[in-house]
Design an enzyme around this catalytic site. Sequence first.
Site, PDB file in Angstrom:
ATOM      1  N   GLY A  18       6.177  70.954 -35.990  1.00  0.00           N
ATOM      2  CA  GLY A  18       5.225  70.214 -35.161  1.00  0.00           C
ATOM      3  C   GLY A  18       5.181  68.737 -35.463  1.00  0.00           C
ATOM      4  O   GLY A  18       4.931  67.920 -34.564  1.00  0.00           O
ATOM      5  N   ASP A  19       5.415  68.375 -36.704  1.00  0.00           N
ATOM      6  CA  ASP A  19       5.464  66.962 -37.080  1.00  0.00           C
ATOM      7  C   ASP A  19       6.548  66.248 -36.280  1.00  0.00           C
ATOM      8  O   ASP A  19       6.324  65.167 -35.730  1.00  0.00           O
ATOM      9  CB  ASP A  19       5.731  66.844 -38.587  1.00  0.00           C
ATOM     10  CG  ASP A  19       5.830  65.406 -39.053  1.00  0.00           C
ATOM     11  OD1 ASP A  19       4.934  64.606 -38.741  1.00  0.00           O
ATOM     12  OD2 ASP A  19       6.830  65.077 -39.728  1.00  0.00           O
ATOM     13  N   ALA A  20       7.704  66.863 -36.188  1.00  0.00           N
ATOM     14  CA  ALA A  20       8.822  66.281 -35.437  1.00  0.00           C
ATOM     15  C   ALA A  20       8.520  66.238 -33.938  1.00  0.00           C
ATOM     16  O   ALA A  20       8.817  65.248 -33.260  1.00  0.00           O
ATOM     17  CB  ALA A  20      10.103  67.061 -35.691  1.00  0.00           C
TER      18      ALA A  20
END
Length: 132
Positions: A18-20
């Site tokens: 999710g960070d990406a």
Amino acid sequence: MTSREAKQFSPLALAFMGDAVFEQLCRERLMLTANMPAKKLHEMAVKKVCAEFQASAVKYLLENSLLSEEELDILKRGRNSNGVNAPKHSTVSEYRAATGLESLFGFLHLCGRHERAAELFDIVWNAGEEQA
């Protein structure tokens, strides 16, 4: 991938993805907004992918009941996961909330719910603009 399959991943693995996803959405939005030097784009992106911004996004989503029951469950699993160590520039609660948001975006991505991820991204982006 089905929702059930995606839920088999740990919350921190979902946050890793999710960070990406969240950062890519930020970078794309900034690039399409204005043609400017990469350094300036990077500086603007950093303000949107930091724990403080993401925590305020979580607060907005929760206060306005904008998540489904399943999405809320994923966010809470990420927020409450063990092994979350906050960096010096944010509080533990901000970092945990940001991890929850990243878990949600990772989950949506893995399930192929790109339209829902884009919808939530638009909501938090616009809410952040209003608060700025």
